[in-house]
Design an enzyme around this catalytic site. Structure first.
Site, short mmCIF file in Angstrom:
data_model
loop_
_atom_site.label_atom_id
_atom_site.label_comp_id
_atom_site.label_asym_id
_atom_site.label_seq_id
_atom_site.Cartn_x
_atom_site.Cartn_y
_atom_site.Cartn_z
N HIS A 121 0.84 -1.21 0.00
CA HIS A 121 0.00 0.00 0.00
C HIS A 121 0.88 1.26 0.00
O HIS A 121 0.57 2.24 -0.68
CB HIS A 121 -0.90 0.03 1.24
CG HIS A 121 -1.87 -1.10 1.34
ND1 HIS A 121 -1.73 -2.13 2.24
CD2 HIS A 121 -3.01 -1.37 0.65
CE1 HIS A 121 -2.73 -2.97 2.10
NE2 HIS A 121 -3.53 -2.55 1.14
N GLY A 144 -2.74 -2.35 -6.91
CA GLY A 144 -1.58 -3.23 -6.97
C GLY A 144 -1.80 -4.37 -7.96
O GLY A 144 -2.90 -4.94 -8.03
N GLN A 186 -8.60 -8.08 -10.24
CA GLN A 186 -9.33 -6.88 -9.78
C GLN A 186 -9.04 -5.70 -10.71
O GLN A 186 -9.95 -4.95 -11.09
CB GLN A 186 -8.89 -6.56 -8.35
CG GLN A 186 -9.40 -5.23 -7.82
CD GLN A 186 -9.18 -5.08 -6.33
OE1 GLN A 186 -9.96 -5.59 -5.55
NE2 GLN A 186 -8.15 -4.38 -5.92
N ARG A 215 -3.30 -10.34 4.47
CA ARG A 215 -3.63 -11.66 5.02
C ARG A 215 -2.39 -12.44 5.45
O ARG A 215 -2.53 -13.46 6.12
CB ARG A 215 -4.45 -12.47 4.01
CG ARG A 215 -5.86 -11.89 3.81
CD ARG A 215 -6.75 -12.74 2.92
NE ARG A 215 -8.14 -12.34 3.01
CZ ARG A 215 -8.75 -11.53 2.15
NH1 ARG A 215 -8.10 -11.00 1.14
NH2 ARG A 215 -10.03 -11.22 2.32
O1 PAF Z 1 -7.89 -4.21 -3.07
C1 PAF Z 1 -8.56 -3.90 -2.06
O2 PAF Z 1 -8.05 -3.70 -0.96
C2 PAF Z 1 -10.07 -3.80 -2.17
O3 PAF Z 1 -10.59 -4.76 -3.03
C3 PAF Z 1 -10.55 -2.38 -2.58
C4 PAF Z 1 -10.07 -2.03 -3.98
C5 PAF Z 1 -10.04 -1.35 -1.60
C6 PAF Z 1 -12.08 -2.33 -2.59
O4 PAF Z 1 -12.61 -2.58 -1.32
#
Ligand code: PAF
Length: 275
Positions: free
Chosen positions: A32, A142, A148, A182
């Site tokens: 992050h 990421g 995603q 996780r």
């Molecule tokens: O990647 C994540 O942490 C989540 O899927 C996100 C994009 C913040 C949506 O809740």
């Protein structure tokens, strides 16, 4: 750094300037941090959101035990140069009577979508809402969550959302394990075994670099490499990296992607194979 806890506060804060946006579910780590730093470099102002989105957890998944570390998260955001953090609550994002969903079809049937029903509908819905609330110019995700990113790009194109998506590289521990919120579920022994995932992916990458192009061979190597380390394989696939369709040969950018359980912890990782 400002902490914004209402939608009006975010809209007031945003004003007219360009904003880089990093949506997160908290439990922040170096992965992050790399997204936030990139946004700070690219944009005059950076906003991070922290919201553990219940809509993207299927019943029986780890919503209740998902790590919540808000004080450390705020500190990390400040250290990385974020200008504000938006911390909505469930009531704000899903008020009583909430009934509107964003659903990307097709792309969400595969990989994580196949074993986590409703997961991507939850992701696309909350991200679409966050894009509307923040009015951000650019958003940072990421590559670890490769599917995603592909799904969100489809959503942005299909709905003509005025935002640019930027994908940042996977950040790994020194032993190769992809950083993930996780990872903190893993016991010391599990943590050691978890390195088998990135090792298996690296072995596939090496095979590919040495000239192997047949997906059946690459996939078999992935499955074999994983078999000694993981407790249960969710998927190990080599697919077209653009649209996640099946391929026979790696003759275009392709994604070798894994989801596997180490103990009860489900981890994902991937590498891109680019001919
Ligand atoms: O990647 C994540 O942490 C989540 O899927 C996100 C994009 C913040 C949506 O809740």
């Amino acid at each position: 750094m400002d902490t914004l806890s209402s939608i009006d506060a975010v809209r007031g804060w945003r004003g007219a300037s360009e904003v880089g946006f990093v949506p997160t579910m908290g439990a922040l780590h170096e992965g992050h941090a790399s997204l936030i730093r990139r946004s700070v470099t690219d944009n005059p102002r950076t906003l991070v959101s922290i919201f553990v989105n219940p809509a993207q957890f299927a019943p029986g998944e780890d919503l209740a035990k998902y790590p919540r570390t808000i004080q450390q998260d705020l500190q990390l955001c400040a250290d990385c140069g974020a200008d504000a953090v938006f911390t909505p609550d469930k009531q704000m994002m899903y008020p009583p009577g909430f009934a509107t969903w964003v659903d990307v079809e097709g792309l969400t049937d595969r990989l994580c979508g196949a074993t986590r029903p409703g997961h991507f509908r939850g992701v696309t819905t909350v991200v679409a809402k966050l894009f509307h609330i923040t009015g951000a110019t650019r958003a940072y995700f990421g590559q670890k969550d490769a599917q995603q990113v592909i799904v969100l790009r489809r959503m942005v194109d299909d709905l003509n959302l005025p935002i640019e998506l930027i994908t940042c590289p996977i950040i790994r521990e020194p032993d190769g394990l992809a950083m993930s919120s996780r990872n903190r579920y893993l016991s010391a022994l599990e943590r050691e075994r978890a390195t088998g995932i990135s090792k298996a992916l690296r072995a596939v990458e090496t095979l590919f670099q040495k000239g192997t192009r047949e997906v059946s061979i690459l996939r078999a190597s992935l499955v074999t490499g994983l078999s000694n380390h993981v407790d249960k394989l969710d998927y190990a696939e080599v697919l077209d990296a653009g649209n996640l369709s099946d391929i026979q040969r790696v003759d275009r950018p392709s994604l070798a992607a894994v989801a596997a359980f180490i103990g009860s912890t489900r981890l994902i990782d991937n590498v891109v194979l680019a001919p």
